[in-house]
Design a protein around this motif. Sequence first.
Motif, PDB file in Angstrom:
ATOM      1  N   ILE A   1     -17.018  54.807  -4.358  1.00 56.36           N
ATOM      2  CA  ILE A   1     -16.359  54.710  -5.660  1.00 56.36           C
ATOM      3  C   ILE A   1     -16.720  53.324  -6.350  1.00 56.36           C
ATOM      4  O   ILE A   1     -16.227  52.492  -5.451  1.00 56.36           O
ATOM      5  CB  ILE A   1     -15.100  55.344  -5.721  1.00 56.36           C
TER       6      ILE A   1
ATOM      7  N   PHE B   1     -13.116  53.710 -13.102  1.00 59.95           N
ATOM      8  CA  PHE B   1     -13.556  54.417 -12.025  1.00 59.95           C
ATOM      9  C   PHE B   1     -14.901  55.143 -11.867  1.00 59.95           C
ATOM     10  O   PHE B   1     -14.817  56.124 -12.974  1.00 59.95           O
ATOM     11  CB  PHE B   1     -12.423  55.239 -11.278  1.00 59.95           C
TER      12      PHE B   1
ATOM     13  N   MET C   1      -8.637  59.426  -7.783  1.00 58.96           N
ATOM     14  CA  MET C   1      -9.346  59.323  -6.652  1.00 58.96           C
ATOM     15  C   MET C   1      -9.526  60.854  -6.237  1.00 58.96           C
ATOM     16  O   MET C   1     -10.509  61.160  -5.406  1.00 58.96           O
ATOM     17  CB  MET C   1      -8.703  58.589  -5.657  1.00 58.96           C
TER      18      MET C   1
END
Length: 79
Positions: free
Chosen positions: A48, A61, A40
């Motif tokens: 995202i 991700f 992140m």
Amino acid sequence: MLGLEAGNPEIGSADDVLDVEYQGEEFVIAFNVRYVMDTMQSIESETIRFEWLDSFHGGVFVGSEDPDYFSLVMPMIVS
């Protein structure tokens, strides 16, 4: 809704609920929080996308404004 829970016997625990767009059945999956946080913090996108097949495979991700970024985080086995 996405429910997040993190716990460490030495530090304590925390939880949060996020609004997300999701289609599919409810499930539970566990990740090492350090790997998720590293991912992140590395994505530059505001939005995202997290993709997964099921609770036995890794999650991917991807950042919408960061098309060259890709992160695969494998789940932990929790008994």
